[in-house]
Design a protein around this motif. Structure first.
Motif, PDB file in Angstrom:
ATOM      1  N   VAL A  56       0.832  -1.202   0.000  1.00 34.20           N
ATOM      2  CA  VAL A  56       0.000   0.000   0.000  1.00 34.20           C
ATOM      3  C   VAL A  56       0.867   1.253   0.000  1.00 34.20           C
ATOM      4  CG1 VAL A  56      -1.770   1.318   1.219  1.00 34.20           C
ATOM      5  CG2 VAL A  56      -1.862  -1.179   1.240  1.00 34.20           C
ATOM      6  N   VAL A  57       0.490   2.214  -0.856  1.00 35.30           N
ATOM      7  CA  VAL A  57       1.079   3.551  -0.841  1.00 35.30           C
ATOM      8  C   VAL A  57       0.003   4.527  -0.383  1.00 35.30           C
ATOM      9  CG1 VAL A  57       2.103   5.412  -2.197  1.00 35.30           C
ATOM     10  CG2 VAL A  57       2.679   3.032  -2.724  1.00 35.30           C
ATOM     11  N   TYR A  58       0.269   5.249   0.689  1.00 32.50           N
ATOM     12  CA  TYR A  58      -0.628   6.294   1.174  1.00 32.50           C
ATOM     13  C   TYR A  58      -0.141   7.639   0.647  1.00 32.50           C
ATOM     14  CZ  TYR A  58      -2.392   2.835   4.522  1.00 32.50           C
ATOM     15  OH  TYR A  58      -2.958   1.729   5.104  1.00 32.50           O
ATOM     16  N   VAL A  59      -1.089   8.449   0.134  1.00 25.84           N
ATOM     17  CA  VAL A  59      -0.724   9.727  -0.483  1.00 25.84           C
ATOM     18  C   VAL A  59      -1.571  10.850   0.105  1.00 25.84           C
ATOM     19  CG1 VAL A  59      -0.461  11.000  -2.643  1.00 25.84           C
ATOM     20  CG2 VAL A  59      -0.226   8.495  -2.640  1.00 25.84           C
ATOM     21  N   ASP A  60      -0.915  11.921   0.516  1.00 24.88           N
ATOM     22  CA  ASP A  60      -1.632  13.123   0.946  1.00 24.88           C
ATOM     23  C   ASP A  60      -0.703  14.317   0.769  1.00 24.88           C
ATOM     24  OD1 ASP A  60      -4.414  13.314   2.868  1.00 24.88           O
ATOM     25  OD2 ASP A  60      -3.184  15.121   2.694  1.00 24.88           O
ATOM     26  N   HIS A  61      -1.299  15.498   0.614  1.00 19.29           N
ATOM     27  CA  HIS A  61      -0.459  16.691   0.396  1.00 19.29           C
ATOM     28  C   HIS A  61      -0.335  17.549   1.638  1.00 19.29           C
ATOM     29  CE1 HIS A  61      -4.390  18.597   0.097  1.00 19.29           C
ATOM     30  NE2 HIS A  61      -3.808  19.779   0.142  1.00 19.29           N
ATOM     31  N   ASP A  62      -1.087  17.221   2.696  1.00 21.02           N
ATOM     32  CA  ASP A  62      -1.041  18.003   3.930  1.00 21.02           C
ATOM     33  C   ASP A  62       0.160  17.555   4.765  1.00 21.02           C
ATOM     34  OD1 ASP A  62      -1.497  18.718   6.741  1.00 21.02           O
ATOM     35  OD2 ASP A  62      -3.465  19.393   6.073  1.00 21.02           O
ATOM     36  N   PRO A  63       1.082  18.471   5.117  1.00 23.94           N
ATOM     37  CA  PRO A  63       2.290  18.075   5.861  1.00 23.94           C
ATOM     38  C   PRO A  63       1.990  17.494   7.233  1.00 23.94           C
ATOM     39  CG  PRO A  63       2.111  20.480   5.710  1.00 23.94           C
ATOM     40  CD  PRO A  63       1.093  19.911   4.773  1.00 23.94           C
ATOM     41  N   ILE A  64       0.934  17.971   7.885  1.00 23.29           N
ATOM     42  CA  ILE A  64       0.573  17.417   9.199  1.00 23.29           C
ATOM     43  C   ILE A  64       0.068  15.988   9.038  1.00 23.29           C
ATOM     44  CG2 ILE A  64      -0.975  17.646  11.169  1.00 23.29           C
ATOM     45  CD1 ILE A  64      -0.894  20.662  10.770  1.00 23.29           C
ATOM     46  N   ARG A  73       1.611   4.786   9.857  1.00 19.79           N
ATOM     47  CA  ARG A  73       1.207   3.881   8.795  1.00 19.79           C
ATOM     48  C   ARG A  73       2.391   3.217   8.100  1.00 19.79           C
ATOM     49  NH1 ARG A  73      -3.729   7.437   6.208  1.00 19.79           N
ATOM     50  NH2 ARG A  73      -5.446   6.135   6.934  1.00 19.79           N
ATOM     51  N   ALA A  74       3.443   3.949   7.916  1.00 22.80           N
ATOM     52  CA  ALA A  74       4.521   3.476   7.062  1.00 22.80           C
ATOM     53  C   ALA A  74       5.571   2.689   7.821  1.00 22.80           C
ATOM     54  CB  ALA A  74       5.164   4.660   6.335  1.00 22.80           C
ATOM     55  N   ARG A  75       5.149   1.907   8.803  1.00 18.90           N
ATOM     56  CA  ARG A  75       6.089   1.083   9.554  1.00 18.90           C
ATOM     57  C   ARG A  75       6.209  -0.326   8.993  1.00 18.90           C
ATOM     58  NH1 ARG A  75       4.429   2.844  15.758  1.00 18.90           N
ATOM     59  NH2 ARG A  75       5.314   4.947  15.700  1.00 18.90           N
ATOM     60  N   PRO A  76       5.090  -0.989   8.639  1.00 18.45           N
ATOM     61  CA  PRO A  76       5.216  -2.359   8.127  1.00 18.45           C
ATOM     62  C   PRO A  76       5.939  -2.384   6.779  1.00 18.45           C
ATOM     63  CG  PRO A  76       2.946  -1.841   8.755  1.00 18.45           C
ATOM     64  CD  PRO A  76       3.694  -0.557   8.725  1.00 18.45           C
ATOM     65  N   LYS A  77       6.643  -3.454   6.508  1.00 23.84           N
ATOM     66  CA  LYS A  77       7.291  -3.621   5.218  1.00 23.84           C
ATOM     67  C   LYS A  77       6.226  -3.679   4.134  1.00 23.84           C
ATOM     68  CE  LYS A  77      10.482  -6.630   2.693  1.00 23.84           C
ATOM     69  NZ  LYS A  77      11.259  -7.895   2.734  1.00 23.84           N
ATOM     70  N   VAL A  79       4.634  -1.007   3.015  1.00 25.72           N
ATOM     71  CA  VAL A  79       3.707   0.109   3.213  1.00 25.72           C
ATOM     72  C   VAL A  79       4.524   1.397   3.270  1.00 25.72           C
ATOM     73  CG1 VAL A  79       1.955   1.141   4.700  1.00 25.72           C
ATOM     74  CG2 VAL A  79       2.106  -1.353   4.495  1.00 25.72           C
ATOM     75  N   VAL A  80       4.175   2.381   2.426  1.00 29.31           N
ATOM     76  CA  VAL A  80       4.889   3.654   2.428  1.00 29.31           C
ATOM     77  C   VAL A  80       3.880   4.794   2.416  1.00 29.31           C
ATOM     78  CG1 VAL A  80       6.905   2.710   1.241  1.00 29.31           C
ATOM     79  CG2 VAL A  80       5.080   3.777  -0.084  1.00 29.31           C
ATOM     80  N   ALA A  81       4.311   5.960   2.852  1.00 32.98           N
ATOM     81  CA  ALA A  81       3.509   7.175   2.805  1.00 32.98           C
ATOM     82  C   ALA A  81       4.316   8.243   2.093  1.00 32.98           C
ATOM     83  CB  ALA A  81       3.135   7.635   4.217  1.00 32.98           C
TER      84      ALA A  81
END
Length: 220
Positions: A56-64, A73-77, A79-81
């Protein structure tokens, strides 16, 4: 489990949308656009109940939001944000982390949950979806929910959208027909574009509001 809809999470009926792409369709890689502040269960948690190796790739433009995503979220292998704006889909698709994790020669699930109503007509939301569809391999699925103007008068729509004037992202309410256009070129799965509480749900459920949802598959 809470059956309410969270615009930025996978609570209640939104989980059903994700399960269809993962379970029935066998999709094992996902891009979650405009993911928002993490809530549980997350996309990777839902997907990995079915396919433990789902990516899974999580995408958002808000820095917070991104700070929370990277921390929680981006801890499991697998999975990235990443930071990215849905209004610039090519930058997301060509991001090094996306290219490393997502194989666009295989089916991918693209999730646009409660985000497209923040993309104005001037920002070409149909062009955004066209760019995403072009990169999706056969067997890929688009999972989408967005607010609708259905049931509102013109004056009510104007009042609602005016309340978002001056904020970072304005609000655009679209008719059911205009929302269905987001799925052009894809096979819209039954029951089509409906109230999110009615998407393959018990018919005894009351409608939850003006958030319409649908799932569509890209065929060969």
């Amino acid at each position: 489990m809470d059956d309410s809809v969270s615009c930025n999470g996978l609570n209640g009926p939104v989980q059903q949308l994700a399960r269809i792409a993962t379970g029935e369709a066998g999709v094992r890689q996902f891009i979650d656009l405009g993911t928002g502040i993490p809530t549980s269960p997350n996309v990777h948690e839902v997907a990995r109940r079915i396919h433990p190796d789902a990516r899974v790739v999580y995408v958002d433009h808000d820095p917070i939001v991104m700070a929370h995503n990277r921390a929680l979220r981006a801890r499991p292998k697998g999975v990235v944000a990443i930071g990215g704006d849905i209004r610039r889909p090519q930058e997301i698709l060509d991001h090094p982390d996306v290219r490393e994790l997502i194989d666009f020669d295989r089916p991918v699930g693209v999730l646009c949950l409660a985000v497209l109503h923040f993309v104005s007509d001037e920002e070409d939301p149909y062009g955004v979806l066209a760019a995403l569809r072009a990169r999706m391999a056969p067997g890929s699925h688009l999972v989408m929910s967005t607010t609708s103007s259905e049931g509102f008068s013109e004056d009510e729509v104007e009042e609602i959208t005016a309340s978002y004037t001056g904020v970072t992202s304005g609000l655009t309410l679209r008719s059911r027909a205009r929302i269905e256009r987001f799925f052009d070129g894809l096979e819209l799965l039954k029951p089509g574009v409906v109230d999110i509480f009615k998407w393959r749900a018990d018919e005894s459920l009351v409608e939850g509001g003006k958030l319409l949802a649908g799932v569509a598959r890209k065929n060969a």
